[in-house]
Motif scaffolding. Structure first.
Motif, PDB file in Angstrom:
ATOM      1  N   LEU A 199       8.897  -9.888 -13.412  1.00  0.00           N
ATOM      2  CA  LEU A 199       9.552  -8.767 -14.082  1.00  0.00           C
ATOM      3  C   LEU A 199       9.714  -7.600 -13.112  1.00  0.00           C
ATOM      4  N   PHE A 200       8.649  -7.305 -12.405  1.00  0.00           N
ATOM      5  CA  PHE A 200       8.653  -6.223 -11.418  1.00  0.00           C
ATOM      6  C   PHE A 200       9.703  -6.501 -10.343  1.00  0.00           C
ATOM      7  N   THR A 201       9.754  -7.746  -9.877  1.00  0.00           N
ATOM      8  CA  THR A 201      10.725  -8.120  -8.851  1.00  0.00           C
ATOM      9  C   THR A 201      12.146  -7.992  -9.385  1.00  0.00           C
ATOM     10  N   TYR A 202      12.355  -8.472 -10.618  1.00  0.00           N
ATOM     11  CA  TYR A 202      13.691  -8.412 -11.219  1.00  0.00           C
ATOM     12  C   TYR A 202      14.187  -6.976 -11.313  1.00  0.00           C
ATOM     13  N   GLU A 203      13.284  -6.078 -11.731  1.00  0.00           N
ATOM     14  CA  GLU A 203      13.680  -4.672 -11.872  1.00  0.00           C
ATOM     15  C   GLU A 203      14.267  -4.127 -10.572  1.00  0.00           C
ATOM     16  N   HIS A 204      13.681  -4.544  -9.451  1.00  0.00           N
ATOM     17  CA  HIS A 204      14.163  -4.013  -8.175  1.00  0.00           C
ATOM     18  C   HIS A 204      15.304  -4.828  -7.603  1.00  0.00           C
ATOM     19  N   TRP A 224       0.816  -1.222   0.000  1.00  0.00           N
ATOM     20  CA  TRP A 224       0.000   0.000   0.000  1.00  0.00           C
ATOM     21  C   TRP A 224       0.845   1.265   0.000  1.00  0.00           C
ATOM     22  N   GLY A 225       2.152   1.129  -0.172  1.00  0.00           N
ATOM     23  CA  GLY A 225       3.029   2.299  -0.171  1.00  0.00           C
ATOM     24  C   GLY A 225       3.222   2.876  -1.560  1.00  0.00           C
ATOM     25  N   SER A 226       4.412   3.407  -1.811  1.00  0.00           N
ATOM     26  CA  SER A 226       4.637   4.168  -3.041  1.00  0.00           C
ATOM     27  C   SER A 226       4.676   3.284  -4.295  1.00  0.00           C
ATOM     28  N   ASP A 227       4.856   1.981  -4.141  1.00  0.00           N
ATOM     29  CA  ASP A 227       4.873   1.108  -5.320  1.00  0.00           C
ATOM     30  C   ASP A 227       3.571   0.327  -5.502  1.00  0.00           C
ATOM     31  N   ALA A 228       2.549   0.664  -4.677  1.00  0.00           N
ATOM     32  CA  ALA A 228       1.331  -0.154  -4.666  1.00  0.00           C
ATOM     33  C   ALA A 228       0.685  -0.226  -6.047  1.00  0.00           C
ATOM     34  N   VAL A 229       0.631   0.902  -6.759  1.00  0.00           N
ATOM     35  CA  VAL A 229      -0.045   0.914  -8.056  1.00  0.00           C
ATOM     36  C   VAL A 229       0.624  -0.090  -8.998  1.00  0.00           C
ATOM     37  N   GLN A 230       1.972  -0.032  -9.057  1.00  0.00           N
ATOM     38  CA  GLN A 230       2.687  -0.940  -9.959  1.00  0.00           C
ATOM     39  C   GLN A 230       2.603  -2.389  -9.483  1.00  0.00           C
ATOM     40  N   PHE A 231       2.674  -2.578  -8.159  1.00  0.00           N
ATOM     41  CA  PHE A 231       2.629  -3.942  -7.643  1.00  0.00           C
ATOM     42  C   PHE A 231       1.308  -4.612  -7.973  1.00  0.00           C
ATOM     43  N   ARG A 279      -2.296  -8.107 -11.212  1.00  0.00           N
ATOM     44  CA  ARG A 279      -3.419  -8.228 -12.151  1.00  0.00           C
ATOM     45  C   ARG A 279      -2.949  -8.835 -13.476  1.00  0.00           C
ATOM     46  N   ASP A 280      -1.831  -8.318 -14.011  1.00  0.00           N
ATOM     47  CA  ASP A 280      -1.329  -8.836 -15.289  1.00  0.00           C
ATOM     48  C   ASP A 280      -0.948 -10.304 -15.167  1.00  0.00           C
ATOM     49  N   THR A 281      -0.288 -10.651 -14.040  1.00  0.00           N
ATOM     50  CA  THR A 281       0.126 -12.042 -13.848  1.00  0.00           C
ATOM     51  C   THR A 281      -1.095 -12.948 -13.772  1.00  0.00           C
ATOM     52  N   ALA A 282      -2.111 -12.508 -13.038  1.00  0.00           N
ATOM     53  CA  ALA A 282      -3.326 -13.307 -12.902  1.00  0.00           C
ATOM     54  C   ALA A 282      -3.991 -13.496 -14.263  1.00  0.00           C
ATOM     55  N   LEU A 283      -4.024 -12.402 -15.018  1.00  0.00           N
ATOM     56  CA  LEU A 283      -4.634 -12.453 -16.352  1.00  0.00           C
ATOM     57  C   LEU A 283      -3.935 -13.489 -17.237  1.00  0.00           C
ATOM     58  N   GLN A 300      11.197   6.138 -17.883  1.00  0.00           N
ATOM     59  CA  GLN A 300      10.505   5.305 -18.876  1.00  0.00           C
ATOM     60  C   GLN A 300       9.023   5.185 -18.572  1.00  0.00           C
ATOM     61  N   ASP A 301       8.703   4.894 -17.313  1.00  0.00           N
ATOM     62  CA  ASP A 301       7.298   4.720 -16.935  1.00  0.00           C
ATOM     63  C   ASP A 301       6.494   5.985 -17.230  1.00  0.00           C
ATOM     64  N   ALA A 302       7.057   7.142 -16.816  1.00  0.00           N
ATOM     65  CA  ALA A 302       6.320   8.394 -16.972  1.00  0.00           C
ATOM     66  C   ALA A 302       6.181   8.770 -18.436  1.00  0.00           C
ATOM     67  N   SER A 303       7.285   8.656 -19.207  1.00  0.00           N
ATOM     68  CA  SER A 303       7.243   9.176 -20.571  1.00  0.00           C
ATOM     69  C   SER A 303       6.519   8.227 -21.523  1.00  0.00           C
ATOM     70  N   TYR A 304       6.595   6.932 -21.255  1.00  0.00           N
ATOM     71  CA  TYR A 304       5.926   5.990 -22.161  1.00  0.00           C
ATOM     72  C   TYR A 304       4.422   6.264 -22.187  1.00  0.00           C
TER      73      TYR A 304
END
Lengths: 311, 426
Positions: free
Chosen positions: A260-265, A77-84, A89-93, B395-399
């Motif tokens: 992918l999200f995990t790898y990025e971090h 629920w913090g600053s990365d919540a939207v992306q997480f 959602r994408d993974t579930a889909l 990237q996230d913002a500009s894409y």
């Protein structure tokens, strides 16, 4: 080995005066211990270590400290919540769409293969070619075929931006996975089909059962355990999907999976604490999914299996 | 059943005990003793984490060094083509404090982070060669005013244009748009760069923001993107996609997709790196533009544009064994002869200033004057230990802006917040 076994067995039964079978059971347990410890270390160590790491902060200077559940809060629920949650959602889909298609197509492939007779070996080998290609290589091949002027658009006679828009990008990821893995599901189910005794079908035929009835009353229930195993494999695998979206879109256009999200971090940004928290969350989600599948389907399948063997 | 549970608990407890016994150190505790001053005896054979040696130029140079220094042999270990994969390899090695590499070739954007993590050694300014080096690439090797690396080769974006269709290269995007009628008449796309979601997008977005007079980070390294200028830069790209002078399919382009389109005659203008010049000049294999194109510095908004600075540096690993040899080899690669070879045999842009005026080289590489001008105006990419997080945020913002999903003014405001978060959390 056998000498030691008998000595130990004799020794324990003599000293404690326990009945023979109980002593044997204890010995068996003792003999299993080294393997059990090894397994615990191999499976448990990384899990516990990741759990521990996930409670620490990340710092470029290497000075980390215990932060409790801050890393989890940041994702949930913090600053990365939207992306997480978008990644969840994408993974579930992808899991539902690709998993469902692979199951239907895989079962169909298995049924075709089981009726082929002479050519079964050949078809089985051919059908497995996509499965033999490493995912990353397949993704690169597909990426070039899916470029705006690539062969796929050429064949379709349309200008679809496969990697540049949400719906086509998601469709492409699902289709590549289905192309690659449906044969694998087919093979697993085929193995299940071949275990069904032929005489069951013969007696059903004599009893006057049609093809549809035979499929529903014999094939489906008896092949269900194989299907369940295939489904479990696929769900666990799909929830960890990484290669295809990483290469095809790098997570753009609604294809950023949890891995992918995990790898990025964890890797790109070398944040091992936060990365471990994300891995742990992924692990928990996968565990929950596997648990649900076994609970909802497994009980039924194995119950009917037991009924079948009892009756 | 109960037995099994008791058993499971026992085994788990045993595992935990084993764990705690070897979990003495804090995770990520970087205060290792691998660092320290290089001693007089730090000489001997070295291994270099090298870029993939497709032209053989690195091996050629290593062979020459090895002839002169039989006791300090250089062995190259080629890393993957993809910059991301190379980075993952290096990070893994450094994390394990492995002495596998003595010298690493690093993308210039990683220098700050590697230095901040104490993975690479400080390099005394006295080691710099006598030959004059280009200032901008040399500056990417510094972190907090201290030299942590040496430049190896540099890179700047160029505008490739079809000289058979366009009489004069455009100096601004306004002039460029006027040429788009030609593209339309020829049934080709007008302009493209790298707009897929990866580090190349960060480069192109920075160039657009710089063209409009904005910046991503200010000179002190603090986020400074929430400005009307930065929004104007993004607006330019958004309008370009909407108006069609950047074609829709360019949203899927990295370097190679753009090069292919240009070589197939489907693009009038393309922003790309110098590497493509030689490839596009070689006729055949579907290439229809050999001899029909030229290069110019990137266009801007009111005047000439500003390229982002690419290129690779060399850094001495903290965990390497023969640090003096590693540093000497890196310095030796900066000698004019070695740098000339990098260009002549490897098509890599040298960092020694005088080579850009060498008539023989200019004849062989006609893009050198344009590149020299581009390099003189080039700006470094965000210089921060949090580069990866910063690039991802950009990237996230500009894409989303390029896809027409976000308004540029909102995007730069959100991006500013994301950049502050990235730097605070690095």
């Amino acid at each position: 080995m056998s000498a030691a076994t008998t000595t130990v067995a004799r020794h324990s039964s003599r000293s404690s005066g326990l009945p023979q079978h109980q002593a044997e059971r204890r010995l068996g347990r003792r003999l299993l211990l080294p393997t059990a410890i090894l397994l615990t270390l191999m499976v448990g160590y990384p899990i516990v270590w990741a759990l521990r790491l996930s409670l620490f902060s990340d710092s470029i200077t290497g000075q980390t400290h215990l932060v409790g559940f801050d890393n989890y809060a940041r994702a949930l629920w913090g600053s990365d919540a939207v992306q997480f949650w978008a990644a969840v959602r994408d993974t579930a889909l992808f899991t539902v769409a690709a998993g469902g298609l692979e199951l239907v197509i895989g079962v169909a492939m298995a049924l075709v293969m089981s009726h082929l007779g002479v050519f079964r070996g050949l078809v089985r080998a051919m059908i497995l070619v996509p499965w033999a290609i490493p995912t990353a290589v397949a993704a690169v091949l597909w990426k070039w075929m899916l470029t705006p002027n690539g062969i796929v658009n050429e064949l379709l006679g349309r200008q679809i931006l496969w990697t540049g828009e949400t719906t086509p990008a998601r469709t492409a990821v699902v289709l590549i996975d289905v192309w690659k893995t449906a044969p694998f599901v087919g093979l697993l189910v085929l193995a299940g089909l071949q275990l069904i005794p032929k005489d069951l079908y013969e007696s059903a035929k004599i009893d006057g059962a049609g093809a549809v009835r035979r499929f529903r009353s014999i094939t489906l229930p008896l092949v269900a355990p194989a299907i369940l195993v295939a489904m479990l494999f696929r769900v666990l695998d799909l929830m960890r999907m990484y290669d295809t979206p990483a290469i095809l879109t790098n997570g753009a256009n609604g294809t950023a999976t949890l891995s992918l999200f995990t790898y990025e971090h964890a890797i790109d940004q070398a944040k091992f604490g936060y990365g471990s928290a994300l891995s742990t969350l992924t692990f928990m989600l996968i565990f929950a999914a596997a648990f649900l599948i076994i609970r909802l389907c497994g009980v039924k399948v194995f119950a009917s299996d037991r009924e079948g063997s009892g009756g | 059943m109960r037995n099994r549970i008791v058993y499971a608990i026992t085994v788990t407890a045993a595992g935990l005990a084993a764990l705690t016994s070897c979990a003495g150190s804090t995770p990520g505790d970087g205060a290792g003793d691998g660092s320290g001053d290089s001693e007089a005896g730090d000489r001997g054979p070295i291994t270099v984490a090298s870029r993939p040696d497709t032209t053989g130029v690195f091996q050629h140079l290593a062979d020459r060094w090895n002839e002169e220094n039989p006791t300090e042999q250089v062995e190259l270990i080629e890393q993957p083509q993809s910059s991301d994969e190379t980075r993952a390899q290096i990070v893994q090695n450094m994390q394990a404090r492995s002495s596998e590499f003595d010298l690493i070739m690093t993308n210039n954007v990683w220098v700050s982070e590697f230095a901040a993590r104490d993975w690479i050694e400080e390099i005394p300014e006295e080691s710099l060669p006598d030959a004059e080096l280009l200032e901008a690439p040399l500056d990417t090797a510094r972190y907090e005013d201290t030299l942590y690396a040496l430049p190896l080769y540099t890179d700047a974006g160029l505008l490739y244009y079809r000289s058979d269709l366009v009489p004069e290269p455009p100096g601004t995007f306004g002039e460029l748009m006027e040429y788009c009628d030609i593209a339309e008449a020829e049934d080709m796309g007008c302009y493209a760069g790298q707009f897929a979601k990866y580090d190349g997008l960060t480069v192109n977005v920075q160039e657009a923001i710089n063209a409009a007079g904005g910046d991503i980070l200010d000179d002190s390294g603090a986020p400074a993107v929430d400005t009307p200028e930065a929004a104007a830069g993004l607006q330019l790209l958004q309008d370009a996609f909407e108006e069609g002078w950047i074609s829709r399919e360019a949203i899927t382009y990295a370097e190679e997709e753009g090069r292919t389109a240009f070589q197939q005659g489907r693009l009038l203008f393309l922003r790309n790196w110098p590497y493509m010049h030689k490839l596009a000049s070689t006729a055949g294999d579907g290439n229809v533009v050999a001899g029909k194109f030229d290069v110019a510095p990137l266009p801007g908004i009111d005047g000439p544009g500003t390229s982002a600075l690419g290129g690779w540096n060399m850094a001495v690993s903290t965990y390497g064994e023969h640090k003096d040899t590693a540093r000497d080899f890196a310095v030796w690669l900066l000698e004019p002869e070695a740098q000339r070879s990098l260009l002549a045999d490897g098509s890599l842009s040298p960092v020694v200033a005088e080579l850009y005026d060498d008539p023989e080289l200019v004849e062989q590489f006609p893009y050198l004057p344009a590149l020299k001008e581009a390099l003189a105006n080039a700006r470094p990419l965000p210089k921060s230990p949090a580069w990866s997080a910063i690039s991802l945020a950009v990237q996230d913002a500009s894409y989303a802006v390029l896809q027409g999903e976000t308004d540029p003014a909102d995007a730069v405001r959100d991006l500013q917040a994301a950049l502050i978060d990235a730097i605070e959390n690095m």
